[in-house]
Design a protein around this motif. Structure first.
Motif, mmCIF file in Angstrom:
data_model
loop_
_atom_site.group_PDB
_atom_site.id
_atom_site.type_symbol
_atom_site.label_atom_id
_atom_site.label_comp_id
_atom_site.label_asym_id
_atom_site.label_seq_id
_atom_site.Cartn_x
_atom_site.Cartn_y
_atom_site.Cartn_z
ATOM 1 N N GLN A 121 4.582 9.915 -1.961
ATOM 2 C CA GLN A 121 5.552 10.306 -0.950
ATOM 3 C C GLN A 121 4.905 10.536 0.416
ATOM 4 O O GLN A 121 5.535 10.340 1.448
ATOM 5 C CB GLN A 121 6.307 11.568 -1.385
ATOM 6 N N THR A 122 3.631 10.942 0.408
ATOM 7 C CA THR A 122 2.902 11.068 1.671
ATOM 8 C C THR A 122 2.831 9.713 2.361
ATOM 9 O O THR A 122 3.065 9.587 3.567
ATOM 10 C CB THR A 122 1.480 11.593 1.428
ATOM 11 N N ARG A 123 2.524 8.689 1.582
ATOM 12 C CA ARG A 123 2.428 7.345 2.124
ATOM 13 C C ARG A 123 3.801 6.847 2.574
ATOM 14 O O ARG A 123 3.936 6.221 3.626
ATOM 15 C CB ARG A 123 1.832 6.402 1.076
ATOM 16 N N ARG A 124 4.825 7.121 1.771
ATOM 17 C CA ARG A 124 6.176 6.682 2.098
ATOM 18 C C ARG A 124 6.655 7.333 3.393
ATOM 19 O O ARG A 124 7.158 6.671 4.293
ATOM 20 C CB ARG A 124 7.123 7.026 0.946
ATOM 21 N N HIS A 125 6.507 8.652 3.497
ATOM 22 C CA HIS A 125 6.994 9.366 4.674
ATOM 23 C C HIS A 125 6.182 8.997 5.917
ATOM 24 O O HIS A 125 6.729 8.926 7.026
ATOM 25 C CB HIS A 125 6.952 10.871 4.433
ATOM 26 N N TYR A 161 -6.423 10.274 4.636
ATOM 27 C CA TYR A 161 -5.271 10.025 5.506
ATOM 28 C C TYR A 161 -5.657 9.165 6.705
ATOM 29 O O TYR A 161 -4.845 8.370 7.190
ATOM 30 C CB TYR A 161 -4.646 11.341 5.972
ATOM 31 N N ALA A 162 -6.865 9.309 7.188
ATOM 32 C CA ALA A 162 -7.312 8.505 8.335
ATOM 33 C C ALA A 162 -7.271 7.016 7.992
ATOM 34 O O ALA A 162 -6.920 6.180 8.837
ATOM 35 C CB ALA A 162 -8.714 8.920 8.758
ATOM 36 N N GLU A 163 -7.613 6.660 6.760
ATOM 37 C CA GLU A 163 -7.544 5.260 6.340
ATOM 38 C C GLU A 163 -6.096 4.783 6.324
ATOM 39 O O GLU A 163 -5.791 3.650 6.722
ATOM 40 C CB GLU A 163 -8.169 5.110 4.948
ATOM 41 N N LEU A 164 -5.197 5.641 5.864
ATOM 42 C CA LEU A 164 -3.771 5.324 5.840
ATOM 43 C C LEU A 164 -3.242 5.153 7.264
ATOM 44 O O LEU A 164 -2.508 4.205 7.558
ATOM 45 C CB LEU A 164 -3.030 6.433 5.096
ATOM 46 N N ASN A 169 -1.362 1.952 12.106
ATOM 47 C CA ASN A 169 -1.561 1.909 13.555
ATOM 48 C C ASN A 169 -1.034 3.180 14.220
ATOM 49 O O ASN A 169 -0.438 3.137 15.297
ATOM 50 C CB ASN A 169 -0.896 0.669 14.158
ATOM 51 N N VAL A 170 -1.238 4.321 13.539
ATOM 52 C CA VAL A 170 -0.859 5.626 14.076
ATOM 53 C C VAL A 170 -2.094 6.256 14.712
ATOM 54 O O VAL A 170 -3.140 6.363 14.069
ATOM 55 C CB VAL A 170 -0.310 6.546 12.966
ATOM 56 N N ALA A 354 13.123 -11.307 5.118
ATOM 57 C CA ALA A 354 11.820 -11.898 5.460
ATOM 58 C C ALA A 354 10.736 -11.406 4.510
ATOM 59 O O ALA A 354 9.937 -12.196 3.996
ATOM 60 C CB ALA A 354 11.455 -11.571 6.906
ATOM 61 N N TYR A 355 10.696 -10.094 4.283
ATOM 62 C CA TYR A 355 9.763 -9.525 3.306
ATOM 63 C C TYR A 355 10.157 -8.087 3.019
ATOM 64 O O TYR A 355 10.872 -7.446 3.785
ATOM 65 C CB TYR A 355 8.309 -9.587 3.800
ATOM 66 N N GLN A 356 9.712 -7.587 1.884
ATOM 67 C CA GLN A 356 9.879 -6.181 1.509
ATOM 68 C C GLN A 356 8.530 -5.491 1.621
ATOM 69 O O GLN A 356 7.494 -6.081 1.297
ATOM 70 C CB GLN A 356 10.400 -6.067 0.078
ATOM 71 N N LEU A 357 8.531 -4.253 2.092
ATOM 72 C CA LEU A 357 7.284 -3.497 2.233
ATOM 73 C C LEU A 357 6.982 -2.736 0.955
ATOM 74 O O LEU A 357 7.822 -1.992 0.451
ATOM 75 C CB LEU A 357 7.385 -2.517 3.404
ATOM 76 N N ASN A 358 5.781 -2.900 0.427
ATOM 77 C CA ASN A 358 5.317 -2.098 -0.704
ATOM 78 C C ASN A 358 4.881 -0.737 -0.165
ATOM 79 O O ASN A 358 4.000 -0.650 0.697
ATOM 80 C CB ASN A 358 4.150 -2.790 -1.406
ATOM 81 N N ILE A 359 5.515 0.327 -0.656
ATOM 82 C CA ILE A 359 5.269 1.666 -0.115
ATOM 83 C C ILE A 359 3.833 2.119 -0.334
ATOM 84 O O ILE A 359 3.244 2.805 0.497
ATOM 85 C CB ILE A 359 6.249 2.676 -0.740
#
Length: 421
Positions: A121-125, A161-164, A169-170, A354-359
């Motif tokens: 959920q961290t990745r999703r949010h 989290y820095a890798e994520l 691109n945050v 076009a495409y679906q994003l894998n969370i």
């Protein structure tokens, strides 16, 4: 005094509601009757402590299950700034609630349980926050008391989290170790984590620089935009010549004498007068609600977009958009919906996915022909009438849209318009 709207998000039981309760409690922003109510409700606790989560979990089902289900809004202020808090649910089935709550936030607090690190959920949010263009991310590494206030645990999660964030691109990410239950680094500085030398959460919220320059005159991402809400044409002898166009300026600035274009018709004119509460103005800026008067009679109705002629938006019948699907019925190629951008509505059909994003991996999955609840994807829509919009990453006000089910009139999708397909 400026206003900061921020959202809290994270996995279930990361402590979002407790964090907000602690923020309100320690900043002395709770009314006396509210405090008495939660003190009474907390008497059954074995430790005798106040259950701060009760300040936001207002539904009975939320209190019984100990989870957040619906989006909750709370308001408070300090001597430095006013705040609107959006408390989003952590369960995966309520991801759509997070999208609606975060759509106009300037900052997102992503909670991470120090024991578990970066979760799904961290990745999703975080992905949703980046898609929605939220400029500031605070990674609140909570429950540090349960890992012995370990600096190594904090550092490891920061690296994760820095890798994520790099993939998303945050750029503006702030990391704060805390214990919402005990109040460490929420409002008051923690004595148990002397190795942390940064700001507390409240200090950061009070001082973070908000990009509120929505009134720029030449920047491409802040052009003049005025969706027409209502045409004022009084049927009285005294005002038989009165014709005004009422609405809210969603970005940029309008001045008397400006050359304007009405979309989608493309007709042009100049601003003859700007009025607010029967007072004449020389100029008006975001987010003022005003009445515009034009120098010539132009065919304008609700749903039209008045823009400054020097910087015009995209007008097209085929558009690409990032979609968060919010309905239990599947989204399929060929389906028909109503597309609403600002005050404008038109029918549309789904041309392609076009495409679906894998969370989890942020991988772009091609060859998908349908989407399910909470799926994120890039889609192509064909509209019955041309729509006028700016790319969402440049102008959130005119780049956001929704899909509406034609039969039930229920909002079934949230869109971030990308460009012309």
């Amino acid at each position: 005094m400026d206003l900061l709207r921020f959202i809290t998000a994270g996995s279930v039981d990361d402590g979002k509601s407790t964090l907000i309760g602690r923020l309100l409690y320690d900043s002395k922003s709770i009314l006396a009757d509210q405090l008495e109510a939660i003190e009474r409700a907390s008497k059954s606790r074995d430790d005798g402590e106040i259950d701060l989560a009760l300040l936001t979990d207002g539904l009975r089902s939320e209190r019984e299950q100990g989870i957040t289900i619906d989006v909750a809004y709370r308001y408070f202020q300090t001597p430095k700034r006013k705040f609107i808090i959006v408390d989003a649910p952590g369960h995966i089935q309520y991801t759509r609630n997070m999208v609606t709550g975060a759509s106009n936030c300037q900052l997102a607090i992503v909670l991470v349980d120090a024991r578990h690190g970066v979760a799904e959920q961290t990745r999703r949010h975080s992905l949703i926050a980046s898609l929605l263009g939220i400029p500031h991310i605070v990674v609140a590494i909570n429950k540090m008391d349960l890992v012995g206030y370990s600096q190594n645990v904090f550092s490891d999660i920061c690296i994760q989290y820095a890798e994520l964030a790099k993939k998303l691109n945050v750029h503006q990410v702030t990391y704060i170790p805390m214990s919402a239950l005990n109040g460490d680094n929420v409002v008051d500085r923690s004595e148990t984590m002397p190795w942390y030398e940064g700001q507390t959460l409240l200090e950061h919220l009070e001082t973070v620089v908000i990009d509120d320059d929505v009134n720029g005159e030449t920047e491409d991402h802040h052009p003049g935009r005025f969706p027409v809400q209502y045409v004022i044409r009084p049927q009285t002898a005294e005002l038989h010549d009165y014709r005004g166009y009422a609405g809210k300026i969603t970005s940029g600035i309008f001045r008397k004498g400006d050359a304007i274009t009405v979309l989608p018709s493309g007709e042009t004119s100049t601003i003859d007068a700007i009025e607010i509460a029967e007072t004449q103005l020389d100029e008006a800026v975001t987010p003022m609600s005003v009445v515009l008067h034009l120098a010539t009679d132009v065919d304008i109705s609700r749903g039209d977009l008045i823009v400054r002629s020097d910087i015009q938006p995209i007008s097209s019948q085929t558009v690409e958009a990032m979609l968060c699907w919010m309905d239990t019925k599947e989204f399929k190629v060929g389906n028909k919906y109503v597309l609403q951008v600002g005050t404008s509505r038109t029918r549309c059909s789904v041309r392609a996915i076009a495409y679906q994003l894998n969370i989890n991996t942020y991988e772009e999955i091609e060859g998908v022909d349908s989407l399910k609840l909470n799926d994120l994807a890039k889609v192509v829509l064909r509209t019955a009438q041309p729509i006028s919009f700016d790319p969402y990453q440049k102008n959130r006000a005119t780049g956001g849209a929704i899909l509406i089910d034609e039969t039930s009139n229920v909002t079934v999708g949230a869109l971030m318009l990308v460009g012309e397909a």
